[in-house]
Design a protein around this motif. Sequence first.
Motif, PDB file in Angstrom:
ATOM      1  N   ASP A  12       1.291   3.526  -7.253  1.00 12.70           N
ATOM      2  CA  ASP A  12       1.375   3.002  -8.612  1.00 12.70           C
ATOM      3  C   ASP A  12       0.046   3.209  -9.331  1.00 12.70           C
ATOM      4  N   GLU A  13      -0.025   4.207 -10.178  1.00 10.20           N
ATOM      5  CA  GLU A  13      -1.274   4.531 -10.858  1.00 10.20           C
ATOM      6  C   GLU A  13      -1.724   3.410 -11.803  1.00 10.20           C
ATOM      7  N   SER A  14      -0.788   2.569 -12.245  1.00 16.68           N
ATOM      8  CA  SER A  14      -1.160   1.482 -13.143  1.00 16.68           C
ATOM      9  C   SER A  14      -1.902   0.370 -12.413  1.00 16.68           C
ATOM     10  N   MET A  15      -1.876   0.409 -11.098  1.00 16.52           N
ATOM     11  CA  MET A  15      -2.562  -0.615 -10.324  1.00 16.52           C
ATOM     12  C   MET A  15      -3.617   0.004  -9.410  1.00 16.52           C
ATOM     13  N   VAL A  16      -4.201   1.080  -9.850  1.00 16.91           N
ATOM     14  CA  VAL A  16      -5.275   1.717  -9.087  1.00 16.91           C
ATOM     15  C   VAL A  16      -6.517   0.837  -9.120  1.00 16.91           C
ATOM     16  N   SER A  17      -7.240   0.838  -8.042  1.00 18.41           N
ATOM     17  CA  SER A  17      -8.432  -0.001  -7.922  1.00 18.41           C
ATOM     18  C   SER A  17      -9.412   0.236  -9.059  1.00 18.41           C
ATOM     19  N   PHE A  18      -9.973  -0.858  -9.555  1.00 16.04           N
ATOM     20  CA  PHE A  18     -11.021  -0.775 -10.574  1.00 16.04           C
ATOM     21  C   PHE A  18     -12.410  -0.850  -9.945  1.00 16.04           C
ATOM     22  N   ALA A 209     -15.436  -2.016   4.832  1.00  8.92           N
ATOM     23  CA  ALA A 209     -15.560  -3.329   5.473  1.00  8.92           C
ATOM     24  C   ALA A 209     -14.220  -4.054   5.460  1.00  8.92           C
ATOM     25  N   TYR A 210     -13.479  -3.889   4.375  1.00 14.12           N
ATOM     26  CA  TYR A 210     -12.164  -4.522   4.262  1.00 14.12           C
ATOM     27  C   TYR A 210     -11.243  -4.015   5.371  1.00 14.12           C
ATOM     28  N   ALA A 211     -11.221  -2.702   5.573  1.00 12.89           N
ATOM     29  CA  ALA A 211     -10.369  -2.121   6.614  1.00 12.89           C
ATOM     30  C   ALA A 211     -10.797  -2.571   8.003  1.00 12.89           C
ATOM     31  N   LYS A 212     -12.086  -2.774   8.198  1.00  8.88           N
ATOM     32  CA  LYS A 212     -12.615  -3.199   9.499  1.00  8.88           C
ATOM     33  C   LYS A 212     -12.138  -4.599   9.861  1.00  8.88           C
ATOM     34  N   TYR A 213     -12.088  -5.499   8.891  1.00 15.17           N
ATOM     35  CA  TYR A 213     -11.803  -6.900   9.177  1.00 15.17           C
ATOM     36  C   TYR A 213     -10.344  -7.295   8.962  1.00 15.17           C
ATOM     37  N   HIS A 214      -9.564  -6.452   8.291  1.00 10.45           N
ATOM     38  CA  HIS A 214      -8.158  -6.764   8.037  1.00 10.45           C
ATOM     39  C   HIS A 214      -7.305  -5.725   8.744  1.00 10.45           C
ATOM     40  N   VAL A 215      -6.834  -6.083   9.938  1.00 11.52           N
ATOM     41  CA  VAL A 215      -6.236  -5.077  10.833  1.00 11.52           C
ATOM     42  C   VAL A 215      -4.730  -5.263  11.016  1.00 11.52           C
ATOM     43  N   GLY A 216      -4.127  -6.146  10.262  1.00 13.03           N
ATOM     44  CA  GLY A 216      -2.685  -6.334  10.397  1.00 13.03           C
ATOM     45  C   GLY A 216      -2.158  -7.228   9.296  1.00 13.03           C
ATOM     46  N   GLY A 217      -0.882  -7.074   9.008  1.00  7.59           N
ATOM     47  CA  GLY A 217      -0.267  -7.887   7.965  1.00  7.59           C
ATOM     48  C   GLY A 217      -0.429  -7.262   6.603  1.00  7.59           C
ATOM     49  N   LYS A 218       0.218  -7.859   5.619  1.00  7.28           N
ATOM     50  CA  LYS A 218       0.199  -7.318   4.265  1.00  7.28           C
ATOM     51  C   LYS A 218      -1.198  -7.347   3.662  1.00  7.28           C
ATOM     52  N   LYS A 219      -2.035  -8.264   4.134  1.00  3.06           N
ATOM     53  CA  LYS A 219      -3.376  -8.369   3.588  1.00  3.06           C
ATOM     54  C   LYS A 219      -4.215  -7.130   3.889  1.00  3.06           C
ATOM     55  N   ALA A 220      -3.795  -6.326   4.832  1.00  2.07           N
ATOM     56  CA  ALA A 220      -4.527  -5.100   5.144  1.00  2.07           C
ATOM     57  C   ALA A 220      -4.505  -4.103   3.983  1.00  2.07           C
ATOM     58  N   ASP A 221      -3.630  -4.314   3.018  1.00  2.70           N
ATOM     59  CA  ASP A 221      -3.540  -3.433   1.847  1.00  2.70           C
ATOM     60  C   ASP A 221      -4.590  -3.861   0.820  1.00  2.70           C
ATOM     61  N   TYR A 222      -5.722  -3.173   0.825  1.00  6.03           N
ATOM     62  CA  TYR A 222      -6.854  -3.486  -0.050  1.00  6.03           C
ATOM     63  C   TYR A 222      -6.452  -3.531  -1.519  1.00  6.03           C
ATOM     64  N   ASN A 223      -5.729  -2.521  -1.947  1.00  9.97           N
ATOM     65  CA  ASN A 223      -5.432  -2.403  -3.363  1.00  9.97           C
ATOM     66  C   ASN A 223      -4.420  -3.438  -3.836  1.00  9.97           C
ATOM     67  N   TYR A 224      -3.446  -3.759  -3.003  1.00  6.96           N
ATOM     68  CA  TYR A 224      -2.457  -4.768  -3.392  1.00  6.96           C
ATOM     69  C   TYR A 224      -3.141  -6.109  -3.615  1.00  6.96           C
ATOM     70  N   ARG A 225      -4.100  -6.415  -2.769  1.00  5.19           N
ATOM     71  CA  ARG A 225      -4.820  -7.681  -2.935  1.00  5.19           C
ATOM     72  C   ARG A 225      -5.737  -7.631  -4.158  1.00  5.19           C
ATOM     73  N   LEU A 226      -6.414  -6.521  -4.345  1.00  2.00           N
ATOM     74  CA  LEU A 226      -7.358  -6.400  -5.447  1.00  2.00           C
ATOM     75  C   LEU A 226      -6.685  -6.581  -6.806  1.00  2.00           C
ATOM     76  N   THR A 227      -5.461  -6.115  -6.921  1.00  6.13           N
ATOM     77  CA  THR A 227      -4.752  -6.178  -8.206  1.00  6.13           C
ATOM     78  C   THR A 227      -3.819  -7.391  -8.306  1.00  6.13           C
ATOM     79  N   ALA A 228      -3.952  -8.337  -7.373  1.00  2.02           N
ATOM     80  CA  ALA A 228      -3.069  -9.504  -7.371  1.00  2.02           C
ATOM     81  C   ALA A 228      -3.152 -10.280  -8.680  1.00  2.02           C
ATOM     82  N   LEU A 229      -4.358 -10.482  -9.163  1.00  2.00           N
ATOM     83  CA  LEU A 229      -4.509 -11.312 -10.354  1.00  2.00           C
ATOM     84  C   LEU A 229      -4.125 -10.563 -11.623  1.00  2.00           C
TER      85      LEU A 229
END
Length: 475
Positions: A12-18, A209-229
């Motif tokens: 989803d290009e509209s939710m690309v990381s800022f 660092a995010y990938a290193k510490y989040h190794v399972g579950g939906k939270k492992a998706d950096y971009n989905y979390r970043l664009t949550a708000l």
Amino acid sequence: MKFTPEKYKIKDESMVSFIDPEEIEDILASIKSTTEDVDRVIQKSLNKQRLNLQEVAILVNATDPEHINKIKAAARELKKRVYGKRIVLFAPLYVGNYCSNNCKYCGFRSSNKHAIRKTLSNEELIQNVEALEENGQKRLILVYGEHKTYTPEYIADTVRTVYNVKKGNGEIRRVNINAAPLDIEGFKIVKEAEIGTYQVFQETYCPEAYAKYHVGGKKADYNYRLTALDRAMEAGIDDVGIGALFGLYDWRYELLGLVRHVNHLEACYNVGPHTISFPRLQDASDIDVDDTYFVKDEDFVKIIAILRLAVPYTGMILTARETKAIRQEVLQYGCSQIDAGTKIELGAYAEEAAINQSLDKEQFHIQDDRSLNDVIDELLEDDFLPSFCTACYRLGRTGEHFMEFSVPGFIKRHCGPNAIMTLAEYLEDYAPDKTKEKGWKIIKKNLGEINSFRQREELKGRIERIKSGERDLYY
């Protein structure tokens, strides 16, 4: 390292990381902190103007003790100009600790077999809210593990339950949320329950660092979390809170990541976050972290002072993760909200006997376990004005409307008087005699500092109404 959608497989290009990690690293590497630059940036902040990334980096890279003292002094002055002596109080209430994520730093991680899992029943939830109300709490943040059990509908139901609990003169007037990121429809469902602030912390803004510490579950998706708000804003929730867990990566990078997040929300939605949080890594059950980026106390103080200068009108939350001594020191540099009387074991508020802290029952270890009244007592000793005010949220002064009031400084006309009235309620309903004596002295002092004779006399009248039994008066 340049961020590209292709590298992280974002559809989803509209939710690309800022967040552009290369940009942040380049700014940190190239910016110098001369005396002239530090003074210029400080003056801009004291004029209540937002700082850009380069200006924040000038403060971040300042290492001269004289420069750091200037930064701290300016933060102290700016806090006084914007927030006065008010400190807003709240309590966290953990509703459930089931979690499908596997964050290496968290006691709730899915692979932790020692964790004691629990979700409060409706009866237990009510009992805990009653116990909090009996202590004088008026503002809660409900905390949920990130698990399929805690659906938007479930969250909304628990929020409505909390609002409906009334014990004596007690009531919860604002329910904030710390829970998993939702899709837009999910955010619409929780909005209908009249939540206050919705918090989602990125934890670390560094993708590696995010990938290193989040190794399972939906939270492992950096971009989905970043664009949550962003999704929360699209759903109509204009009161959101951001945060980073300091200790996962270089604190200087994380600080600029937070400021970039503020910039993004302001640019896209004309309003930044209502609050910023900056917890430090603490001990927890079965965690797997190294100490490479742990934040020293002196750097933690600097982080808070710089954030206050960078975002003059954003609330800053200091939690019971920190010791009493650290909390007492840094309140002067910019924090506007603290928790008090905190218990993070599931169901602990309703227990008659004190519960021994157990890392197997907690998400992390808290350092400041004083009661609400003990914290209020110390705030009064230090000449702060404890506040349980919820007026802005309930009158619709959120999002862009809040900025309309707060940025010109008009909000101070309401916040001081509202803080006084909520403190008067607490003194009448819950405070022991020693605290009551201190509290009325602080109220008298703050009344004397109100310039408008008309407003001062009107407020005195409202205080007399509170003494006569009226409650929930506000401007």
